[in-house]
Design a protein around this motif. Structure first.
Motif, PDB file in Angstrom:
ATOM      1  N   LEU A  71       2.159  -1.531  -1.269  1.00 36.00           N
ATOM      2  CA  LEU A  71       1.869  -0.525  -0.245  1.00 36.00           C
ATOM      3  C   LEU A  71       2.207  -1.041   1.153  1.00 36.00           C
ATOM      4  N   ALA A  72       1.897  -2.299   1.432  1.00 36.57           N
ATOM      5  CA  ALA A  72       2.195  -2.874   2.749  1.00 36.57           C
ATOM      6  C   ALA A  72       3.699  -2.978   2.971  1.00 36.57           C
ATOM      7  N   GLY A  77       8.639  -0.840   5.410  1.00 36.13           N
ATOM      8  CA  GLY A  77       9.963  -0.231   5.243  1.00 36.13           C
ATOM      9  C   GLY A  77      10.094   1.062   6.032  1.00 36.13           C
ATOM     10  N   VAL A  78       9.051   1.874   6.003  1.00 30.61           N
ATOM     11  CA  VAL A  78       9.057   3.122   6.766  1.00 30.61           C
ATOM     12  C   VAL A  78       9.080   2.827   8.263  1.00 30.61           C
ATOM     13  N   LEU A  88       5.611  -6.291  10.606  1.00 26.62           N
ATOM     14  CA  LEU A  88       4.693  -6.030   9.491  1.00 26.62           C
ATOM     15  C   LEU A  88       5.192  -6.689   8.208  1.00 26.62           C
ATOM     16  N   ALA A  89       6.491  -6.649   7.975  1.00 24.67           N
ATOM     17  CA  ALA A  89       7.050  -7.281   6.778  1.00 24.67           C
ATOM     18  C   ALA A  89       6.865  -8.799   6.820  1.00 24.67           C
ATOM     19  N   MET A  90       7.068  -9.396   7.985  1.00 21.25           N
ATOM     20  CA  MET A  90       6.879 -10.845   8.107  1.00 21.25           C
ATOM     21  C   MET A  90       5.408 -11.220   7.924  1.00 21.25           C
ATOM     22  N   GLN A  96       1.129 -12.751   1.686  1.00 18.95           N
ATOM     23  CA  GLN A  96       1.440 -12.871   0.263  1.00 18.95           C
ATOM     24  C   GLN A  96       1.442 -14.333  -0.179  1.00 18.95           C
ATOM     25  N   VAL A  97       2.060 -15.185   0.591  1.00 20.89           N
ATOM     26  CA  VAL A  97       2.126 -16.602   0.230  1.00 20.89           C
ATOM     27  C   VAL A  97       0.734 -17.237   0.283  1.00 20.89           C
TER      28      VAL A  97
END
Length: 123
Positions: A71-72, A77-78, A88-90, A96-97
């Motif tokens: 979801l994140a 992506g959006v 936000l992706a970074m 995640q890590v």
């Protein structure tokens, strides 16, 4: 007055015996999440959930976390069109890590760990 049937999710229950195999399978649930997203933890959880309450707990945590990550990443992506998505992706990758390694270490130590950023889809 309600009875206290609920145990602390951070600690194994008194009646729970955590074997080395349980620890390894719980660790694998988290590591597979890093490598295969939700599919690895889901398959391992389906195979092991009835055999070990410890693996059941960590499998649910890994699956919930992977769904939250999906979801994140979709939201980032959006938001890529306004460049906020890159940040936000970074941030999502860093989370995640961190929250793959930390619960994996706790699982290997035989401890329960609730991932604080995961949405609890499976309880």
């Amino acid at each position: 007055m309600m009875s206290s049937d609920f145990s602390n999710p951070y600690e194994p229950g008194d009646s729970e015996e955590v074997t080395q195999d349980d620890r390894n399978m719980a660790l694998l649930c988290h590591i597979l999440g890093l490598l295969t997203n939700v599919f690895g933890p889901l398959i391992l959880w389906i195979l092991m959930k009835d055999k070990s309450a410890f693996v059941d707990f960590h499998g649910k945590q890994a699956i919930n976390f992977q769904i939250t990550l999906i979801l994140a990443y979709m939201a980032s992506g959006v938001l890529m069109c306004v460049y906020v998505g890159i940040l936000l992706a970074m941030a999502t990758f860093a989370i995640q890590v961190i929250f793959t390694i930390l619960p994996a270490m706790k699982a290997y130590e035989g401890q329960r760990y609730v991932i604080p950023v995961a949405i609890p889809f499976l309880r």
